[in-house]
Design an enzyme around this catalytic site. Sequence first.
Site, PDB file in Angstrom:
ATOM      1  CE1 TYR A  18      -3.025  -3.043   0.404  1.00 61.27           C
ATOM      2  CE2 TYR A  18      -3.337  -2.493   2.709  1.00 61.27           C
ATOM      3  CZ  TYR A  18      -3.600  -3.300   1.622  1.00 61.27           C
ATOM      4  OH  TYR A  18      -4.454  -4.362   1.776  1.00 61.27           O
ATOM      5  CG  HIS A  26      -0.885  -8.690   0.345  1.00 61.18           C
ATOM      6  ND1 HIS A  26      -0.478  -7.382   0.422  1.00 61.18           N
ATOM      7  CD2 HIS A  26      -2.231  -8.633   0.175  1.00 61.18           C
ATOM      8  CE1 HIS A  26      -1.531  -6.581   0.300  1.00 61.18           C
ATOM      9  NE2 HIS A  26      -2.606  -7.316   0.141  1.00 61.18           N
TER      10      HIS A  26
END
Length: 272
Positions: free
Chosen positions: A51, A109
């Site tokens: 991010y 992730h």
Amino acid sequence: MNIPSTTLNNGVEMPLLGLGVNTPRQNNEVQSSIEWALEAGCRLIDTAAAYGNEREVADAIRSSGIPRSDIFITTKVWNEDQGYNRTIRAFNRSLERLGIDVVDLYLIHWPIKEHRHDTWRALEKIYSQGKARAIGVSNHYPAHLDELLTKAQVIPAVNQIELSPYSYLPDILAYHRQKNIQTEGYAPLVRGQKQNDPRLVELAEKHGKSTYQVLIRWSLQHGVVTIPKSVKRERIQENFDVLDFVLSEEDMALLDTFYDNTRIADDPRNIP
């Protein structure tokens, strides 16, 4: 506000409701949203290396004045950083950006086939060193977990998956319960795509709440750690104002029928 928590399989307490943060679209967007969430009673912040905002997370927590020990911080290793040595290096970079010595939860992730076992071995090393209070995965479905568990020494504490009534697969939640893995759901609001669903609107009107609040409440009542995203102060406050009503068994049963495989992210079932 006293947000309830859940106890992970290693005894760590994790808040059931938090803030998901994603790639910022403008300066200070992430920091402001975290500060507003913390004001609203949030104590769970979910970020990821991918991010690009771990430093903003650190700045927001610092400026809040809330003790670090009161805030549960999750971050994740991105796909290109997977593999044993690369994961260790990526984790240390995340710690540096977050300005902390220990992360509360560290996740893989996505399930990258050629690196799954080595990446998990790295997380087990990080966990054994006390640098992560808990470790887990994200976007892993039962086939991925079955494979991982053939070699894992530590059972993942959490699996973070996309979850709303529109992507609800009860067999996956049942699998998690069987394995003692906590389900965590992202994109519970489906990025607003379903806010005008007449069935959802009717339920919201019945309870005097917004459609978004009904979606969050549905997730919480399934025992799922829920991390809605928003960068708007009023919406963030609304997202945390969900503890004063309860969906009935009939409401829950109806919402459970909304599945149409609407997703924000890729469907992990397509990942071998």
